[in-house]
Design an enzyme around this catalytic site. Sequence first.
Site, PDB file in Angstrom:
ATOM      1  N   GLY A  22       0.782  -1.211   0.000  1.00 21.98           N
ATOM      2  CA  GLY A  22       0.000   0.000   0.000  1.00 21.98           C
ATOM      3  C   GLY A  22       0.821   1.272   0.000  1.00 21.98           C
ATOM      4  O   GLY A  22       0.471   2.247  -0.665  1.00 21.98           O
ATOM      5  N   THR A  23       1.926   1.279   0.738  1.00 17.49           N
ATOM      6  CA  THR A  23       2.760   2.486   0.785  1.00 17.49           C
ATOM      7  C   THR A  23       3.336   2.803  -0.579  1.00 17.49           C
ATOM      8  O   THR A  23       3.322   3.960  -1.017  1.00 17.49           O
ATOM      9  CB  THR A  23       3.881   2.318   1.829  1.00 17.49           C
ATOM     10  OG1 THR A  23       3.308   2.257   3.132  1.00 17.49           O
ATOM     11  CG2 THR A  23       4.856   3.489   1.774  1.00 17.49           C
ATOM     12  N   ASN A  33      -7.740   4.531   8.700  1.00 18.26           N
ATOM     13  CA  ASN A  33      -7.052   3.387   9.299  1.00 18.26           C
ATOM     14  C   ASN A  33      -7.075   3.401  10.818  1.00 18.26           C
ATOM     15  O   ASN A  33      -6.865   2.361  11.448  1.00 18.26           O
ATOM     16  CB  ASN A  33      -5.600   3.332   8.821  1.00 18.26           C
ATOM     17  CG  ASN A  33      -4.847   4.616   9.092  1.00 18.26           C
ATOM     18  OD1 ASN A  33      -5.218   5.680   8.599  1.00 18.26           O
ATOM     19  ND2 ASN A  33      -3.778   4.534   9.875  1.00 18.26           N
ATOM     20  N   GLN A  49      -7.666   0.100   3.843  1.00 21.10           N
ATOM     21  CA  GLN A  49      -8.537  -0.461   4.865  1.00 21.10           C
ATOM     22  C   GLN A  49      -9.887  -0.908   4.307  1.00 21.10           C
ATOM     23  O   GLN A  49     -10.585  -1.708   4.936  1.00 21.10           O
ATOM     24  CB  GLN A  49      -8.757   0.553   5.992  1.00 21.10           C
ATOM     25  CG  GLN A  49      -7.508   0.910   6.766  1.00 21.10           C
ATOM     26  CD  GLN A  49      -6.958  -0.246   7.583  1.00 21.10           C
ATOM     27  OE1 GLN A  49      -7.692  -1.141   7.995  1.00 21.10           O
ATOM     28  NE2 GLN A  49      -5.651  -0.250   7.807  1.00 21.10           N
ATOM     29  N   HIS A  57      -1.765  -7.489   2.749  1.00 21.13           N
ATOM     30  CA  HIS A  57      -1.703  -8.059   4.096  1.00 21.13           C
ATOM     31  C   HIS A  57      -2.801  -7.551   5.023  1.00 21.13           C
ATOM     32  O   HIS A  57      -2.959  -8.050   6.127  1.00 21.13           O
ATOM     33  CB  HIS A  57      -0.322  -7.823   4.722  1.00 21.13           C
ATOM     34  CG  HIS A  57      -0.047  -6.424   5.178  1.00 21.13           C
ATOM     35  ND1 HIS A  57      -0.086  -6.064   6.502  1.00 21.13           N
ATOM     36  CD2 HIS A  57       0.290  -5.313   4.497  1.00 21.13           C
ATOM     37  CE1 HIS A  57       0.226  -4.778   6.614  1.00 21.13           C
ATOM     38  NE2 HIS A  57       0.446  -4.303   5.405  1.00 21.13           N
ATOM     39  N   THR A  60      11.001  -6.912 -11.883  1.00 18.19           N
ATOM     40  CA  THR A  60      10.495  -8.270 -12.067  1.00 18.19           C
ATOM     41  C   THR A  60       9.424  -8.564 -11.026  1.00 18.19           C
ATOM     42  O   THR A  60       9.610  -8.330  -9.835  1.00 18.19           O
ATOM     43  CB  THR A  60      11.637  -9.292 -11.937  1.00 18.19           C
ATOM     44  OG1 THR A  60      12.637  -8.988 -12.915  1.00 18.19           O
ATOM     45  CG2 THR A  60      11.134 -10.708 -12.161  1.00 18.19           C
ATOM     46  N   CYS A  93       2.348   1.915  11.552  1.00 24.23           N
ATOM     47  CA  CYS A  93       3.511   2.605  10.994  1.00 24.23           C
ATOM     48  C   CYS A  93       4.079   3.624  11.965  1.00 24.23           C
ATOM     49  O   CYS A  93       5.226   4.057  11.823  1.00 24.23           O
ATOM     50  CB  CYS A  93       3.120   3.299   9.694  1.00 24.23           C
ATOM     51  SG  CYS A  93       2.516   2.184   8.421  1.00 24.23           S
TER      52      CYS A  93
END
Length: 402
Positions: free
Chosen positions: A70-71, A155, A183, A205, A241, A330
């Site tokens: 996500g970041t 979040n 979220q 995740h 890749t 975070c």
Amino acid sequence: MTTYFDHAATTPVRPEAADAYLRASQVAGNPSSLHAAGRAARRVLEEESRESIAADLGADPAEVILTAGGTEADNLAVQGIWRAAAQAGRPGLVISAVEHHAVLETAHHLAAHEGAETRELGVDATGVARIDELEALLAEQGEQIGLISLMWANNEVGTLQPVEQVAALGAAHGIAVHSDAVQAVGQVPVNFAASGLDALSFSGHKLGAPIGIGALLARRDLTISPVQHGGGQERAVRSGTLPVASFAALAAAVHAAAVDLEAEAVRRARLRDRIIAEVLAAVPDAQLRGAPGQGRLPGNAHFTFTGTDSDALLFTLDAAGVCASSGSACQAGVQQASHVLLAMGADDGAARSALRLTVGWDSTEADVDALLVALPEAVARARAAYRPRPSQRTGAITKEAS
């Protein structure tokens, strides 16, 4: 035995995702290679992963740009879309005051180092962005704004935002609109095409895939400046890749969440509402934060407890076998008040006394039972450990745990 109430930080890997990862990991080939092994890997990447994600989230496969989470997806969207717009003479960047740090810090960096004219929308006491502020800003400066970024769901407090309304406002002024939906995906219905958004970020995740995978959905005609350069993969905006097995797991997790979304949302909301009702009954001066009822994520219950410090509360719960958080993982361990709660009007002391309880796909009534046994004592012990400290905001005296 540990009881887990931190699904907003990360959630256990779903069996479907683990199985998909294992199967795809047996395919030996770089998906960019032209030989048989490469073509086999490419089939897994495209037919079993990208097309599946697109179908479940209302997107075209060509709109799915795979990322490391996500970041990265937020950075690619905010940096890439804003830079392209700025080159076209639209340096304005609008975000809300309650964005995740992946958006917030990126916008601040662009303002400090690249001339972005960043504006932050305020929010009301429940955390909903003030659309009237946006409408006034667009009426005055709409031609100068290149990007609006508004999260789909917060979040920390779980408040849902009016992203479709903002997307419509952006379209009316020719402004690209991005949403951090990290979220939201897997908890509430998300249809990219129907939303009217130009770009949308999500992370694996948070919904049952392994850590380290995610995606940016971006309209095919949206101009994005690359953030990293290389072999030209992913529409030449995200070279590198691609880990085939990881994205097979991502697709499996998205699909597992999508096929059971409505029933699972009802189940989570029932657990959430039980937590809210019984916590408020056991600790009457606790304050529920965020939007009420259908205005919040089905798995989020967020409280502040006057006369406590979040760290002391979390340590006490952890000792009792309950895993929870005060807000964004975070920022865990960073001794500062929640920027989300401050933006919602909470004072410094309240913003340091937060407890976020989030349920997920594997949460049970027994988990809630264990939480409700542990929480009242944890609050009492945290209050007993209270002592004053200077406020970040005003220099007034607040309190902290010893």
